[in-house]
Design a protein around this motif. Structure first.
Motif, PDB file in Angstrom:
ATOM      1  N   SER A 198      -0.355   6.359   1.810  1.00 11.32           N
ATOM      2  CA  SER A 198      -0.325   4.952   2.214  1.00 11.32           C
ATOM      3  C   SER A 198      -1.497   4.183   1.630  1.00 11.32           C
ATOM      4  O   SER A 198      -1.386   2.991   1.320  1.00 11.32           O
ATOM      5  CB  SER A 198      -0.331   4.840   3.740  1.00 11.32           C
ATOM      6  OG  SER A 198       0.814   5.424   4.313  1.00 11.32           O
ATOM      7  N   ALA A 199      -2.631   4.856   1.488  1.00 12.75           N
ATOM      8  CA  ALA A 199      -3.839   4.216   0.971  1.00 12.75           C
ATOM      9  C   ALA A 199      -3.801   4.023  -0.536  1.00 12.75           C
ATOM     10  O   ALA A 199      -4.606   3.271  -1.089  1.00 12.75           O
ATOM     11  CB  ALA A 199      -5.070   5.043   1.346  1.00 12.75           C
ATOM     12  N   MET A 200      -2.861   4.662  -1.210  1.00 11.50           N
ATOM     13  CA  MET A 200      -2.888   4.666  -2.673  1.00 11.50           C
ATOM     14  C   MET A 200      -2.166   3.490  -3.316  1.00 11.50           C
ATOM     15  O   MET A 200      -2.366   3.224  -4.505  1.00 11.50           O
ATOM     16  CB  MET A 200      -2.306   5.991  -3.193  1.00 11.50           C
ATOM     17  CG  MET A 200      -3.164   7.191  -2.855  1.00 11.50           C
ATOM     18  SD  MET A 200      -2.501   8.770  -3.447  1.00 11.50           S
ATOM     19  CE  MET A 200      -2.713   8.587  -5.231  1.00 11.50           C
ATOM     20  N   PHE A 201      -1.342   2.777  -2.543  1.00  7.96           N
ATOM     21  CA  PHE A 201      -0.569   1.675  -3.123  1.00  7.96           C
ATOM     22  C   PHE A 201      -0.468   0.525  -2.130  1.00  7.96           C
ATOM     23  O   PHE A 201      -0.291   0.748  -0.923  1.00  7.96           O
ATOM     24  CB  PHE A 201       0.850   2.135  -3.496  1.00  7.96           C
ATOM     25  CG  PHE A 201       0.895   3.378  -4.334  1.00  7.96           C
ATOM     26  CD1 PHE A 201       0.731   3.319  -5.708  1.00  7.96           C
ATOM     27  CD2 PHE A 201       1.084   4.617  -3.730  1.00  7.96           C
ATOM     28  CE1 PHE A 201       0.757   4.481  -6.476  1.00  7.96           C
ATOM     29  CE2 PHE A 201       1.122   5.784  -4.492  1.00  7.96           C
ATOM     30  CZ  PHE A 201       0.952   5.706  -5.867  1.00  7.96           C
ATOM     31  N   ILE A 202      -0.546  -0.696  -2.624  1.00  6.52           N
ATOM     32  CA  ILE A 202      -0.387  -1.860  -1.751  1.00  6.52           C
ATOM     33  C   ILE A 202       0.963  -1.808  -1.047  1.00  6.52           C
ATOM     34  O   ILE A 202       1.080  -2.180   0.129  1.00  6.52           O
ATOM     35  CB  ILE A 202      -0.498  -3.168  -2.571  1.00  6.52           C
ATOM     36  CG1 ILE A 202      -1.947  -3.413  -2.999  1.00  6.52           C
ATOM     37  CG2 ILE A 202       0.008  -4.361  -1.754  1.00  6.52           C
ATOM     38  CD1 ILE A 202      -2.130  -4.646  -3.861  1.00  6.52           C
ATOM     39  N   THR A 203       1.983  -1.320  -1.756  1.00  5.81           N
ATOM     40  CA  THR A 203       3.343  -1.335  -1.226  1.00  5.81           C
ATOM     41  C   THR A 203       3.697  -0.084  -0.422  1.00  5.81           C
ATOM     42  O   THR A 203       4.877   0.143  -0.121  1.00  5.81           O
ATOM     43  CB  THR A 203       4.346  -1.482  -2.387  1.00  5.81           C
ATOM     44  OG1 THR A 203       4.006  -0.545  -3.426  1.00  5.81           O
ATOM     45  CG2 THR A 203       4.311  -2.874  -2.945  1.00  5.81           C
ATOM     46  N   ALA A 204       2.708   0.721  -0.065  1.00  7.24           N
ATOM     47  CA  ALA A 204       2.988   1.956   0.672  1.00  7.24           C
ATOM     48  C   ALA A 204       2.806   1.814   2.171  1.00  7.24           C
ATOM     49  O   ALA A 204       3.123   2.737   2.927  1.00  7.24           O
ATOM     50  CB  ALA A 204       2.094   3.092   0.157  1.00  7.24           C
ATOM     51  N   MET A 205       2.302   0.657   2.624  1.00  2.63           N
ATOM     52  CA  MET A 205       2.111   0.428   4.057  1.00  2.63           C
ATOM     53  C   MET A 205       2.156  -1.066   4.324  1.00  2.63           C
ATOM     54  O   MET A 205       1.559  -1.843   3.568  1.00  2.63           O
ATOM     55  CB  MET A 205       0.787   1.029   4.533  1.00  2.63           C
ATOM     56  CG  MET A 205       0.719   1.275   6.044  1.00  2.63           C
ATOM     57  SD  MET A 205       0.231  -0.164   7.033  1.00  2.63           S
ATOM     58  CE  MET A 205      -1.540  -0.205   6.713  1.00  2.63           C
ATOM     59  N   ALA A 206       2.838  -1.457   5.376  1.00  4.11           N
ATOM     60  CA  ALA A 206       3.101  -2.881   5.629  1.00  4.11           C
ATOM     61  C   ALA A 206       1.826  -3.704   5.783  1.00  4.11           C
ATOM     62  O   ALA A 206       1.814  -4.896   5.458  1.00  4.11           O
ATOM     63  CB  ALA A 206       3.975  -3.021   6.871  1.00  4.11           C
ATOM     64  N   GLY A 207       0.750  -3.094   6.276  1.00  5.14           N
ATOM     65  CA  GLY A 207      -0.474  -3.842   6.501  1.00  5.14           C
ATOM     66  C   GLY A 207      -1.288  -4.103   5.248  1.00  5.14           C
ATOM     67  O   GLY A 207      -2.165  -4.983   5.238  1.00  5.14           O
ATOM     68  N   ASN A 208      -1.029  -3.367   4.175  1.00  2.00           N
ATOM     69  CA  ASN A 208      -1.829  -3.524   2.958  1.00  2.00           C
ATOM     70  C   ASN A 208      -1.745  -4.922   2.345  1.00  2.00           C
ATOM     71  O   ASN A 208      -2.777  -5.474   1.932  1.00  2.00           O
ATOM     72  CB  ASN A 208      -1.446  -2.463   1.934  1.00  2.00           C
ATOM     73  CG  ASN A 208      -1.888  -1.064   2.337  1.00  2.00           C
ATOM     74  OD1 ASN A 208      -2.733  -0.905   3.212  1.00  2.00           O
ATOM     75  ND2 ASN A 208      -1.321  -0.056   1.712  1.00  2.00           N
ATOM     76  N   PRO A 209      -0.548  -5.509   2.235  1.00  2.25           N
ATOM     77  CA  PRO A 209      -0.497  -6.885   1.714  1.00  2.25           C
ATOM     78  C   PRO A 209      -1.291  -7.871   2.569  1.00  2.25           C
ATOM     79  O   PRO A 209      -1.834  -8.852   2.042  1.00  2.25           O
ATOM     80  CB  PRO A 209       1.006  -7.208   1.738  1.00  2.25           C
ATOM     81  CG  PRO A 209       1.672  -5.877   1.642  1.00  2.25           C
ATOM     82  CD  PRO A 209       0.795  -4.953   2.435  1.00  2.25           C
ATOM     83  N   LEU A 210      -1.372  -7.616   3.871  1.00  2.00           N
ATOM     84  CA  LEU A 210      -2.184  -8.480   4.733  1.00  2.00           C
ATOM     85  C   LEU A 210      -3.654  -8.384   4.359  1.00  2.00           C
ATOM     86  O   LEU A 210      -4.359  -9.400   4.284  1.00  2.00           O
ATOM     87  CB  LEU A 210      -1.992  -8.087   6.202  1.00  2.00           C
ATOM     88  CG  LEU A 210      -0.588  -8.275   6.792  1.00  2.00           C
ATOM     89  CD1 LEU A 210      -0.550  -7.746   8.221  1.00  2.00           C
ATOM     90  CD2 LEU A 210      -0.185  -9.738   6.764  1.00  2.00           C
ATOM     91  N   ALA A 211      -4.119  -7.157   4.112  1.00  4.81           N
ATOM     92  CA  ALA A 211      -5.512  -6.967   3.705  1.00  4.81           C
ATOM     93  C   ALA A 211      -5.788  -7.691   2.391  1.00  4.81           C
ATOM     94  O   ALA A 211      -6.839  -8.332   2.225  1.00  4.81           O
ATOM     95  CB  ALA A 211      -5.819  -5.470   3.575  1.00  4.81           C
TER      96      ALA A 211
END
Length: 467
Positions: free
Chosen positions: A184-197
């Motif tokens: 999940s930490a390796m790609f923006i698109t691997a976890m819903a919260g990453n685009p928010l960050a």
């Protein structure tokens, strides 16, 4: 039992009656006390998990800390929680039809000479799916979990007894959640919260592209993925280590199983449809939870699953209750200003420190404050911007800080059995008791911090993602 109850009540009451700090709602410390007491109850387990959660919810409502209408029960409408529940039923489909057993036998025939090999096989599966699956819950719960559950059952490892679950299932499942935090930490698109960050970072003048994030996470992510199954083997080993005859035995069983049945074919087609919808969901406007319920509808309409099958899945319904309660409580803590107060208090404490030390303190607090959260995304929304601003103000290079906090927002997802959607799925399987989860996952978190903190820092410096 009495000692556990006394400890829970003591923590609850001490926090409950503390005066609310400036900026915190008058109910804030009441909520903090009830939440902390509920979490301690989940750790000490004087009663089953769902029972503890409901008692905590009752306390919150009866004291007026949470209003029943628009606060206490909001978690039961959370789509991520229902995605977790749906994942249990999809996993049932794999087991009932025999498709899960067939897939498990295929994995065993290729990688089944050791439990460690199986763990690396699951890690590779998760990694391949991660870039195109924004829902880490869908990836872990709908894809990886059913396969692992089937692998465990095939190898006579079920959650019925300690001896049985520790044979293989406990190791594979707890390893899977730790691996999921890494992918999940390796790609923006691997976890819903990453685009928010990424959006919060943009507001502070830090522009992070998909490629920038992926490149920054590449080396520490690969190192962590290589290390984690081995580390878990050392700290949480299965009793079934070597299975030299398993590949040949699996091939024989596959041959004996014959061609796929009608139910298996429907299950496979449904699974592929779900996978496509999960991957393309953000592009075509289909929510991951909606897709999961479409899958369940197909399985019910085709009679691959029945309502009785779903009703008997106590793990799914227990997870719905305890996860919904904790999510509602965690969101209410943020609404009442408790989370913001914690973030601001920590930020003010590091203002005079050299930036490397200040950043290390902020990152560790950001990481382990997740014991108060029941969602990666909830913490990112509540605290990412606050901690990033504090780190930059202390002198930390902005891009470096933004990426490291972004990575950490995923790695926290395995700390507790309520830390994330995938954690809820894994815990609901019954293979990993609460006390074992907290102990082993804390060690895993330290390993991740060391790898991402050292290898990640050197890598970001080397490729110029520093300022």
């Amino acid at each position: 039992m009495i000692a556990k109850i006394i400890a829970i009540l003591a923590v609850t009451l001490i926090l409950f009656f503390l005066p609310a700090p400036e900026g915190v709602d008058s109910r804030g410390m009441h909520m903090a006390g009830i939440f902390a007491g509920t979490i301690l109850g989940l750790i000490l387990q004087p009663l089953p998990t769902a029972s503890v959660a409901l008692i905590g919810l009752a306390a919150a409502m009866m004291t007026g800390t949470m209003a029943a209408k628009d606060e206490a029960l909001t978690g039961f409408g959370n789509p991520t929680i229902w995605l977790i529940v749906a994942a249990f039923f999809i996993a049932d489909g794999f087991l009932i039809t025999g498709l899960g057993r067939r897939i498990a036998l295929m994995f065993v025939s290729k990688l089944g000479r050791s439990s460690l090999g199986l763990a690396y096989g699951m890690a590779l599966t998760d990694l391949v799916l991660a870039p195109a699956t924004p829902s880490n819950t869908a990836r872990a719960g709908g894809v990886v979990y059913p396969i692992i559950k089937s692998l465990a059952v095939v190898n006579n490892s079920e959650p019925t007894t300690t001896e049985s679950r520790k044979r293989l299932g406990s190791y594979l499942l707890l390893t899977a959640i730790q691996v999921n935090t890494i992918t999940s930490a390796m790609f923006i698109t691997a976890m819903a919260g990453n685009p928010l960050a990424v959006g919060f970072a943009e507001q502070q003048g830090v522009h992070i592209t998909w490629g920038t994030w992926a490149l920054g996470a590449l080396v520490p992510g690969v190192v962590a993925l290589l290390a984690m199954p081995w580390v878990m083997m050392k700290i949480y080993p299965p009793t079934l280590r070597q299975t030299p005859d398993a590949p040949d035995h699996a091939r024989v069983q596959l041959k004996e199983s014959g061609p796929m049945s009608r139910a298996e074919i429907i299950m496979l087609v449904t699974f592929l449809l779900l996978l496509a919808l999960w991957i393309l969901g953000s592009t075509i406007g289909v929510n991951a939870t909606s897709a999961a319920f479409l899958g369940i509808a197909i399985l019910l309409a085709s009679k691959v699953l029945t309502w009785n099958d779903m009703a008997k899945n106590s793990g799914a319904w227990s997870t719905l209750i305890f996860f919904s309660v904790l999510v509602a409580m965690a969101e209410h803590l943020d609404t009442l200003g408790v989370i913001t107060w914690i973030g601001n208090s920590v930020s003010s404490l590091v203002g005079d420190l050299p930036w490397p030390l200040a950043f290390a303190v902020l990152l560790l607090v950001y990481f382990y404050v997740h014991y108060l959260f029941a969602s990666n995304t909830a913490q990112i929304v509540a605290m990412y911007a606050v901690f990033l601003a504090a780190a930059v103000a202390a002198g930390t290079p902005a891009m470096f800080a933004a990426l490291m906090f972004g990575f950490a927002g995923n790695l926290i997802g395995g700390l507790t059995h309520y830390a994330s959607g995938p954690a809820g799925v894994i815990f609901g399987s019954g293979y990993v008791p609460t006390n074992e989860w907290f102990k082993k996952s804390f060690i895993a978190s330290v390993v991740n911090i060391i790898i991402w903190g050292s290898v990640g820092t050197l890598w970001l410096m080397l490729i110029g993602l520093w300022n």
